[in-house]
Structure formats: structure tokens, C-alpha cells
Design a protein around this motif. Structure first.
Motif, PDB file in Angstrom:
ATOM      1  N   ALA A 140       0.795  -1.230   0.000  1.00 25.32           N
ATOM      2  CA  ALA A 140       0.000   0.000   0.000  1.00 25.32           C
ATOM      3  C   ALA A 140       0.826   1.278   0.000  1.00 25.32           C
ATOM      4  N   ARG A 141       2.138   1.198   0.230  1.00 26.42           N
ATOM      5  CA  ARG A 141       2.920   2.425   0.347  1.00 26.42           C
ATOM      6  C   ARG A 141       2.843   3.267  -0.924  1.00 26.42           C
ATOM      7  N   GLY A 142       3.144   2.671  -2.060  1.00 24.60           N
ATOM      8  CA  GLY A 142       3.110   3.416  -3.316  1.00 24.60           C
ATOM      9  C   GLY A 142       1.733   3.963  -3.638  1.00 24.60           C
ATOM     10  N   PRO A 143       0.685   3.134  -3.584  1.00 27.16           N
ATOM     11  CA  PRO A 143      -0.668   3.659  -3.833  1.00 27.16           C
ATOM     12  C   PRO A 143      -1.081   4.771  -2.879  1.00 27.16           C
ATOM     13  N   LEU A 144      -0.673   4.695  -1.618  1.00 24.57           N
ATOM     14  CA  LEU A 144      -0.989   5.792  -0.705  1.00 24.57           C
ATOM     15  C   LEU A 144      -0.265   7.075  -1.105  1.00 24.57           C
ATOM     16  N   GLY A 145       0.918   6.934  -1.693  1.00 28.29           N
ATOM     17  CA  GLY A 145       1.592   8.111  -2.234  1.00 28.29           C
ATOM     18  C   GLY A 145       0.826   8.710  -3.400  1.00 28.29           C
ATOM     19  N   VAL A 146       0.270   7.851  -4.268  1.00 29.37           N
ATOM     20  CA  VAL A 146      -0.548   8.338  -5.382  1.00 29.37           C
ATOM     21  C   VAL A 146      -1.802   9.023  -4.850  1.00 29.37           C
ATOM     22  N   TYR A 147      -2.426   8.396  -3.847  1.00 26.96           N
ATOM     23  CA  TYR A 147      -3.603   9.002  -3.224  1.00 26.96           C
ATOM     24  C   TYR A 147      -3.257  10.372  -2.627  1.00 26.96           C
ATOM     25  N   ASN A 148      -2.127  10.463  -1.959  1.00 26.79           N
ATOM     26  CA  ASN A 148      -1.682  11.728  -1.377  1.00 26.79           C
ATOM     27  C   ASN A 148      -1.472  12.777  -2.469  1.00 26.79           C
ATOM     28  N   PHE A 149      -0.871  12.358  -3.571  1.00 29.08           N
ATOM     29  CA  PHE A 149      -0.606  13.259  -4.699  1.00 29.08           C
ATOM     30  C   PHE A 149      -1.903  13.779  -5.327  1.00 29.08           C
ATOM     31  N   SER A 150      -2.952  12.952  -5.350  1.00 32.04           N
ATOM     32  CA  SER A 150      -4.196  13.367  -6.002  1.00 32.04           C
ATOM     33  C   SER A 150      -4.806  14.590  -5.341  1.00 32.04           C
ATOM     34  N   GLY A 151      -4.561  14.766  -4.043  1.00 36.82           N
ATOM     35  CA  GLY A 151      -5.075  15.959  -3.385  1.00 36.82           C
ATOM     36  C   GLY A 151      -4.462  17.227  -3.939  1.00 36.82           C
ATOM     37  N   ASP A 152      -3.179  17.169  -4.317  1.00 37.24           N
ATOM     38  CA  ASP A 152      -2.528  18.346  -4.905  1.00 37.24           C
ATOM     39  C   ASP A 152      -3.142  18.705  -6.254  1.00 37.24           C
ATOM     40  N   LEU A 153      -3.585  17.687  -6.991  1.00 36.49           N
ATOM     41  CA  LEU A 153      -4.254  17.972  -8.271  1.00 36.49           C
ATOM     42  C   LEU A 153      -5.526  18.776  -8.031  1.00 36.49           C
ATOM     43  N   GLY A 154      -6.278  18.401  -6.996  1.00 36.60           N
ATOM     44  CA  GLY A 154      -7.491  19.150  -6.679  1.00 36.60           C
ATOM     45  C   GLY A 154      -7.197  20.552  -6.205  1.00 36.60           C
ATOM     46  N   LYS A 155      -6.120  20.713  -5.421  1.00 38.79           N
ATOM     47  CA  LYS A 155      -5.742  22.046  -4.959  1.00 38.79           C
ATOM     48  C   LYS A 155      -5.381  22.964  -6.115  1.00 38.79           C
ATOM     49  N   ALA A 156      -4.829  22.386  -7.174  1.00 40.31           N
ATOM     50  CA  ALA A 156      -4.469  23.195  -8.338  1.00 40.31           C
ATOM     51  C   ALA A 156      -5.665  23.446  -9.243  1.00 40.31           C
ATOM     52  N   ALA A 157      -6.481  22.404  -9.470  1.00 46.39           N
ATOM     53  CA  ALA A 157      -7.520  22.485 -10.496  1.00 46.39           C
ATOM     54  C   ALA A 157      -8.758  23.251 -10.032  1.00 46.39           C
ATOM     55  N   ILE A 158      -9.255  22.958  -8.842  1.00 45.61           N
ATOM     56  CA  ILE A 158     -10.542  23.524  -8.432  1.00 45.61           C
ATOM     57  C   ILE A 158     -10.455  25.028  -8.167  1.00 45.61           C
ATOM     58  N   PRO A 159      -9.446  25.532  -7.445  1.00 42.87           N
ATOM     59  CA  PRO A 159      -9.357  26.993  -7.333  1.00 42.87           C
ATOM     60  C   PRO A 159      -9.170  27.686  -8.675  1.00 42.87           C
ATOM     61  N   ALA A 160      -8.401  27.075  -9.592  1.00 40.47           N
ATOM     62  CA  ALA A 160      -8.220  27.677 -10.911  1.00 40.47           C
ATOM     63  C   ALA A 160      -9.536  27.706 -11.676  1.00 40.47           C
ATOM     64  N   LEU A 161     -10.282  26.603 -11.640  1.00 37.33           N
ATOM     65  CA  LEU A 161     -11.592  26.560 -12.308  1.00 37.33           C
ATOM     66  C   LEU A 161     -12.546  27.573 -11.695  1.00 37.33           C
ATOM     67  N   THR A 162     -12.511  27.705 -10.373  1.00 33.79           N
ATOM     68  CA  THR A 162     -13.385  28.664  -9.696  1.00 33.79           C
ATOM     69  C   THR A 162     -13.063  30.090 -10.121  1.00 33.79           C
ATOM     70  N   SER A 163     -11.792  30.398 -10.266  1.00 27.85           N
ATOM     71  CA  SER A 163     -11.398  31.740 -10.709  1.00 27.85           C
ATOM     72  C   SER A 163     -11.978  32.053 -12.084  1.00 27.85           C
ATOM     73  N   ILE A 164     -12.002  31.061 -12.960  1.00 28.65           N
ATOM     74  CA  ILE A 164     -12.580  31.255 -14.292  1.00 28.65           C
ATOM     75  C   ILE A 164     -14.094  31.432 -14.201  1.00 28.65           C
ATOM     76  N   LEU A 165     -14.733  30.589 -13.386  1.00 24.48           N
ATOM     77  CA  LEU A 165     -16.190  30.670 -13.254  1.00 24.48           C
ATOM     78  C   LEU A 165     -16.631  32.009 -12.677  1.00 24.48           C
ATOM     79  N   LEU A 166     -15.826  32.566 -11.767  1.00 18.14           N
ATOM     80  CA  LEU A 166     -16.187  33.849 -11.156  1.00 18.14           C
ATOM     81  C   LEU A 166     -16.172  34.996 -12.164  1.00 18.14           C
ATOM     82  N   VAL A 167     -15.468  34.788 -13.269  1.00 21.05           N
ATOM     83  CA  VAL A 167     -15.456  35.810 -14.318  1.00 21.05           C
ATOM     84  C   VAL A 167     -16.757  35.791 -15.115  1.00 21.05           C
ATOM     85  N   ILE A 168     -17.363  34.614 -15.267  1.00 19.20           N
ATOM     86  CA  ILE A 168     -18.527  34.481 -16.150  1.00 19.20           C
ATOM     87  C   ILE A 168     -19.854  34.343 -15.393  1.00 19.20           C
TER      88      ILE A 168
END
Length: 401
Positions: A140-168
């Protein structure tokens, strides 16, 4: 015939594990995005409700406090209720909190809605981490690292998407879009994620795993708290250090982005590294590297210091994946959710308190010496890692001739 039989028995397990990791990774991205998107919305709410900075901090604190404070109770509940059900309910509740925030008519309603959403997010870390741990077992060590990494994807994507949505569209409609996305993720969990099971169902197998752990979890928790303190303390002072070296505001933004990119890479790779060379060696590499690179950033001029920041990000964040992957090894099987809840509560609490403590040190000694103190904290983790290694099977195996 034996090959066919083996394939027939392992393929369903592999597919089940992959589905667990995929769905929990998607859920992790959503909840971490929900957590960080508040930073994008704070200026909007300040303009809408004429809020002071203190009230804005309170709004952020209501979400974070509910999320951190309820993780341990959630871990206990998971010993009686299937974790999948808790994860579905928590994700739906977090989404509904953002929907209620979109409909709120004032700051009180907004605060209650954010607290509700934070309460829903409290289910994510302990339940999903335990689900990945059980799905992959000793691997499980490697998969837990992937799981941990997936949170960073959300931190990058969702605030960026929200910034775009707030314009429109208005911020209220933007929150409804975010809430709808959260409900879709809850549906995905319901449809595609395998059952996690109750923690109590695994009690029969806990004796063999938990008997040899001793006090190892305490060492692991202490390392996690200090590692988070190093990361948050350094990031607190980095913009000021670079400013003193002559960095402009855009350069500071680029520097932070480089650290975060390196941090995401560190989370992704260091879980696998820990599986191959052991927890002790990996922690010594990442913490020793962190201390050395912080010292280099302090000593070097602006341009070479910025060049080092991605590698420093790898070291700063890499330890966390190794630590998360070690939690199941130090925990009886029926208490995995409770252990992850305690671990995440400790690290999140450290992330909230450490910047304040280092900030006070910065007021007294200046940012350079306060940053040097974060490097010394990283070095202080090394003897704790040696103490932890005595409780870990992987490090005992790598130390054997």
C-alpha cells in the motif's frame, strides 16, 4: 491450469484495488479543492458582506476546524459502519454545505454552511486512506503516495476553475456548480467504489500486525507533526526571503509555484521510494535534503535559489507520503481509520499552529534565523526516524544481511 487459476484469482483483486484508488483519488482531489478554494472566495465575500480580515479568517477557520476536529470521531464510527457509506455521506454533506453557502443571505448563514461542508470533509482522509491501505495490503505504500498526490491535483484544479467561473457568473452560482460536482463524486463513490467494510470486521487479523508495533505510532505521529511544521514554517518566510534578495511580486509567485510543483512530484514518487528502500532511509534523505536545501536557499543569490526550489519542494512534501504509507503497518487492522484520523488531525493541527510559532520567532530573531530554525527542525526528525525504524518490518528487512 495453475497460471489460469492464479490469473483468475488475482485479476479481480487487482481491479478492485485499482477502482478503490481511482475513486478515492478523485474524492481526495475534490475535498482538497474544496478546502483551498476558500482562499479564492475570501476577497469576494469581503466585498459582498463588508467583512474584516478577522471575520474572513474566522470563516476559513470554521471549515478547517470542523474538518480537523471531527476526524477522530469519524474514525471511531468507521469501526461500526462500512467506510464506503460514511464516505458517500460525507462527500454529499460537503457538497450540500457549498450549496447552502451559495444560498446564504448573510455571514452567519455562510459560516454555518462552511462548517457543514468542513464536517463532511472530515470523513475523507481517515476513511479513504484506510480503504486504499486495505485494498493493497502490504503493497500500500506506493498507492498511498498516489492518493496523497491526487489531493494536490485538486488544490491546483478547483481553485483555478473557480477563478474562471467567477469571471462568467456570480459567486453564488459558482458555488452551486462546485456543489453539483461534489454530488457527482458522491454518486461515483456509490456506483464504483468497492466496499471498505467495518473496522471491527478486521479485528480478528489485528493481533499479528498490531502486536509488534509497540510505541511506533507515537514516533510516526511526532515525525508527521514536525515535518508539517517544517513545511509550513518555511513557506511562511519564503516570500520575505526572496523579496530581500530582490524578487518582485511575480517572481515570488513563480517561486511558490515551483515549490508546489516539486511538492506534488515528491508526494507521487516518495511513497514508492519508501516501499523500495525503507522508511528510515527515505526519511533521512528527505529531511536531510530539506535542511541542506533550506540552508542553500538562505545563502545563495536570487537566481540559483529559485532554481533549487523544485527540488526543495520534493524534499519538503516527499516525507508525507512515506509517513502515510507507514500508518497501516503500525496499527491493528480494525483501528486503521482511527489511526489515520489521529495522524491527520495531528498534522493538520501542526499546519495551523506552526506558522504562528515560527512567526513569533521571526519577530524576535528575523526571518533568516527563523527559517534556519525550520532547517534545524528537519534535522531533529532524523533521530526520531531511527527510533521509528525499530518498529518497522521494512527497515528491519533492509538492515538484515
Amino acid at each position: 491450469m495453475s497460471v489460469s487459476a492464479e490469473t483468475g484469482t488475482t485479476r479481480p483483486d487487482r481491479a478492485r484495488s485499482t477502482r478503490t484508488l481511482t475513486v478515492t483519488g478523485l474524492n481526495h482531489a475534490l475535498h482538497d479543492g474544496y478546502t483551498d478554494v476558500i482562499y479564492v472566495l475570501l476577497p469576494v465575500w469581503q466585498a459582498e458582506f463588508a467583512l474584516s480580515y478577522g471575520l474572513l479568517a474566522l470563516l476559513r477557520g470554521l471549515y478547517a476546524g470542523a474538518m480537523a476536529g471531527l476526524q477522530i470521531p469519524v474514525g471511531r464510527i468507521a469501526e461500526r459502519i462500512d467506510g464506503k457509506i460514511i464516505l458517500i455521506a460525507g462527500t454529499a454533506l460537503s457538497a450540500l454545505g457549498y450549496a447552502f453557502a451559495g444560498f446564504s443571505g448573510g455571514v452567519i448563514g455562510l459560516g454555518l454552511a462552511l462548517a457543514l461542508s468542513g464536517a463532511g470533509s472530515s470523513t475523507q482522509h481517515p476513511i479513504a486512506s484506510a480503504a486504499v491501505s486495505r485494498a493493497y495490503g502490504t503493497a500500500a505504500r506506493g498507492p498511498l503516495g498516489v492518493y496523497n498526490f491526487s489531493g494536490d491535483l485538486g488544490k491546483a484544479a478547483i481553485p483555478a476553475l473557480t477563478s474562471i467561473l467567477l469571471v462568467i457568473m456570480s459567486w453564488r452560482h459558482t458555488l452551486l456548480v462546485l456543489a453539483f460536482a461534489g454530488l457527482l463524486v458522491a454518486v461515483c463513490i456509490a456506483l464504483w467504489m468497492p466496499s471498505v467494510g467495518k473496522g471491527a470486521e478486521h479485528k480478528a487479523t489485528s493481533a499479528s500486525r498490531g502486536a509488534s508495533t509497540g510505541g511506533g505510532f507515537r514516533w510516526l505521529l511526532a515525525i508527521g507533526i514536525l515535518d508539517t511544521a517544517v513545511r509550513m514554517g518555511f513557506l511562511t518566510f519564503l516570500p520575505f526571503l526572496l523579496r530581500d534578495k530582490g524578487a518582485s511580486l511575480p517572481t515570488n509567485g513563480l517561486a511558490l509555484a515551483l515549490v508546489f510543483i516539486g511538492g506534488a512530484a515528491g508526494k507521487f514518487t516518495c511513497g514508492w521510494l519508501g516501499e523500495r528502500v525503507g522508511t528510515l532511509r527515505t526519511v533521512l534523505i528527505t529531511e536531510g535534503g530539506t535542511a541542506a536545501l533550506i540552508a542553500a536557499v538562505l545563502a545563495l543569490p536570487l537566481a540559483p535559489a529559485i532554481v533549487l526550489l523544485p527540488l526543495l519542494g520534493v524534499m519538503l512534501n516527499g516525507t508525507s507520503s512515506v509517513l502515510y504509507g507507514t500508518v497501516p503497518e503500525l496499527t491493528p487492522a480494525h483501528q486503521t481509520e482511527r489511526a489515520f484520523a489521529l495522524f491527520y488531525t495531528g498534522t493538520i493541527g501542526s499546519g495551523a499552529i506552526a506558522p504562528v510559532l515560527y512567526g513569533l520567532l521571526g519577530d524576535a530573531l528575523g526571518p533568516t534565523l527563523a527559517t534556519a530554525a525550520t532547517a534545524l527542525t528537519a534535522l531533529a526528525i532524523c533521530p526520531l526516524a531511527v527510533a521509528l525504524a525499530r518498529h518497522l518490518a521494512d527497515d528491519q528487512a533492509t538492515a538484515s544481511p
